[in-house]
Design a protein around this motif. Structure first.
Motif, mmCIF file in Angstrom:
data_model
loop_
_atom_site.group_PDB
_atom_site.id
_atom_site.type_symbol
_atom_site.label_atom_id
_atom_site.label_comp_id
_atom_site.label_asym_id
_atom_site.label_seq_id
_atom_site.Cartn_x
_atom_site.Cartn_y
_atom_site.Cartn_z
ATOM 1 N N UNK A 289 31.924 33.453 46.620
ATOM 2 C CA UNK A 289 30.572 33.709 46.057
ATOM 3 C C UNK A 289 30.411 32.556 45.046
ATOM 4 N N UNK A 290 31.104 31.944 44.735
ATOM 5 C CA UNK A 290 30.986 30.849 43.594
ATOM 6 C C UNK A 290 31.301 31.406 42.186
ATOM 7 N N UNK A 291 31.868 32.579 42.163
ATOM 8 C CA UNK A 291 32.136 33.077 40.930
ATOM 9 C C UNK A 291 33.229 32.153 40.041
ATOM 10 N N UNK A 292 34.238 31.441 40.806
ATOM 11 C CA UNK A 292 35.301 30.812 40.281
ATOM 12 C C UNK A 292 34.484 29.652 39.560
ATOM 13 N N UNK A 293 33.437 28.923 39.972
ATOM 14 C CA UNK A 293 32.642 27.823 39.586
ATOM 15 C C UNK A 293 32.013 28.485 38.497
ATOM 16 N N UNK A 294 31.306 29.236 38.422
ATOM 17 C CA UNK A 294 30.654 29.947 37.574
ATOM 18 C C UNK A 294 31.484 30.273 36.039
ATOM 19 N N UNK A 295 32.822 30.816 36.167
ATOM 20 C CA UNK A 295 33.679 30.952 35.262
ATOM 21 C C UNK A 295 34.198 29.706 34.466
ATOM 22 N N UNK A 296 33.865 28.590 35.344
ATOM 23 C CA UNK A 296 34.135 27.383 34.822
ATOM 24 C C UNK A 296 32.987 26.892 33.645
#
Length: 473
Positions: A289-296
């Motif tokens: 869902x892209x949450x890992x990139x959003x955490x960055x």
């Protein structure tokens, strides 16, 4: 920044310093020379003779230099100095400077420092013995917490009737871990800031021996408490954030405004001079869902020095969860790709992923290799995700427990992946633990049942155990 580090000294009591255990094996072959040096040391004002040391400096560009000192400096020091120089200068880029020293990650001591050279000595010892000493001790100083997380990894270690270890007991454990070789003392929970004596325990860590680090939910990082942490000598802290979406984080933690208060606390800690990070976890859904990139992006926006991305691990409340929730090998490779692509920019936050560091491309499983975990009641476990114990620190020394752990067939050798994500390991140990526990379960009881080819019987458990997956924090 300049510092003189004494790696090996001799005194009336024998050898001392980070390299004492490494060199001690060779020195024991020359007992007469060692005896003469011990006698000579009594005549010196300090009662110590420096055999080997390093004079270290860091220039304005962050380059590390070292030259040998001590009686053995001319004979052994040149190679040692070059090895240490290469070890430091090949670490990559420093995420911060603290008191002039280079910080490469919040999980290791800054360089140059006596504690960092202990870590170097651990690597040398591994080369000689085939097994490193413990370098990280994760201490659950309390099981109490204001949150009630759906994914709590410590949920099965909570007891209503057992008494948590006292400050004096924890002080003894801390000192023993330092003497064992530990360079990173990690305070966790529950929520460690719920213990009123947390500042006393942080102060007790000898800062020339080890860093004091903390995992926290961030709810108690008030201005007053942050100042106390700094005054006590805390090196770094990780604030646990489950999602870049505040509502999702609050829902998972079951605490109103948890996200907002955690970020506010992280900012206070950074402004006060602490090395700060965010710890989170990845699931297949969060990755895709892209949450890992959003955490960055979140970690970058709040100015965190580091972002740690744990794998979702079936432990704690998630112990019996379906394997479909686990990251696939392709998922892990994607996380590693994201990590490496970002870190090549040499911009904050520095990213550490469990997928890389505990996998074949990294250092492998830390449990029982570089690390141990201890519950609030003194039970030693291989790591905070593994619900197995080798004994209790209120009954035996930390060294005895560690030696027993590393002698166990499952931990005597290096493993290039997380054991708790390994179906074979889980089938052999974790799946045999009775539903009623206790947690952590004595590993020797599982071994005994297997040898006798009988079902595993629940070990006696303390009255009031709360039988409640999981991720840290």
């Amino acid at each position: 920044m300049q510092q003189h580090l004494r790696l090996l000294q001799v005194g009336p009591g024998g050898l001392a310093g980070p390299l004492a255990e490494v060199i001690g094996r060779e020195a024991s072959k020359r007992p007469l020379l060692l005896k003469a040096l011990r006698g000579l040391s009594r005549l010196t004002p300090s009662k110590r003779i420096e055999l080997l040391g390093l004079f270290c400096e860091v220039d304005d560009d962050g380059r590390f230099g070292a030259r040998p000192t001590g009686l053995l400096g001319a004979k052994m020091g040149a190679d040692m100095a070059e090895t240490v120089r290469n070890w430091v200068n090949n670490k990559g880029w420093a995420i911060a400077r603290k008191d002039g020293r280079l910080v490469f990650t919040m999980y290791q001591p800054a360089l140059p420092s006596q504690a960092a050279l202990k870590a170097f000595a651990t690597r040398r010892l591994y080369e000689k013995t085939g097994h490193p000493r413990a370098s990280t001790a994760t201490l659950q100083i309390t099981a109490k917490c204001q949150a009630d997380c759906e994914h709590c990894s410590a949920a099965r270690h909570k007891y209503q009737a057992r008494t948590e270890m006292t400050a004096d007991q924890w002080k003894s454990v801390i000192r023993q871990t330092e003497d064992l070789g530990v360079v990173n003392v990690v305070f966790t929970g529950g929520e460690p800031l719920l213990r009123k004596d947390i500042y006393e325990l942080i102060s007790w860590v000898r800062k020339d021996e080890a860093n004091a680090m903390m995992f926290t939910n961030g709810l108690l990082l008030t201005e007053e408490n942050v100042k106390k942490l700094v005054d006590a000598g805390l090196f770094s802290l990780n604030v646990s954030i489950d999602s870049p979406d505040p509502e999702s984080h609050d829902r998972l933690r079951r605490v109103p405004r948890c996200f907002e208060r955690a970020i506010e606390g992280l900012n206070r800690a950074k402004e006060a001079g602490l090395i700060v990070g965010i710890s989170t976890y990845a699931t297949p859904e969060r990755l895709h869902s892209g949450e890992v990139a959003q955490m960055i992006e979140l970690a970058r926006d709040v100015g965190a020095h580091e972002l740690t991305v744990f794998d979702v691990v079936p432990t704690g409340r998630l112990l019996q969860q379906d394997a479909a929730l686990l990251l696939s090998e392709s998922d892990k490779q994607e996380i590693i790709r994201i990590e490496q692509e970002w870190n090549r920019k040499r911009e904050l936050p520095h990213i550490i992923s469990q997928s890389f560091i505990n996998g074949p491309m990294g250092s492998g499983c830390f449990a029982g290799w570089f690390q141990f975990y201890m519950t609030a009641y003194g039970d030693m476990m291989p790591c905070d995700f593994t619900p197995l114990t080798v004994g209790n620190a209120t009954e035996e020394s930390v060294e005895t427990l560690w030696d027993r752990l590393v002698a166990h067939p499952m931990y005597a050798g290096h493993c290039n992946h997380c054991r708790m994500q390994d179906p074979e390991f889980r089938a052999k140990y974790i799946d045999l633990i009775p539903d009623e526990g206790p947690f952590p379960f004595p590993i020797h009881e599982l071994d005994k049942a297997r040898e006798e080819r009988r079902p595993v019987v629940s070990a006696p458990r303390p009255e009031g155990q709360r039988s409640s997956v999981g991720v840290r924090g």
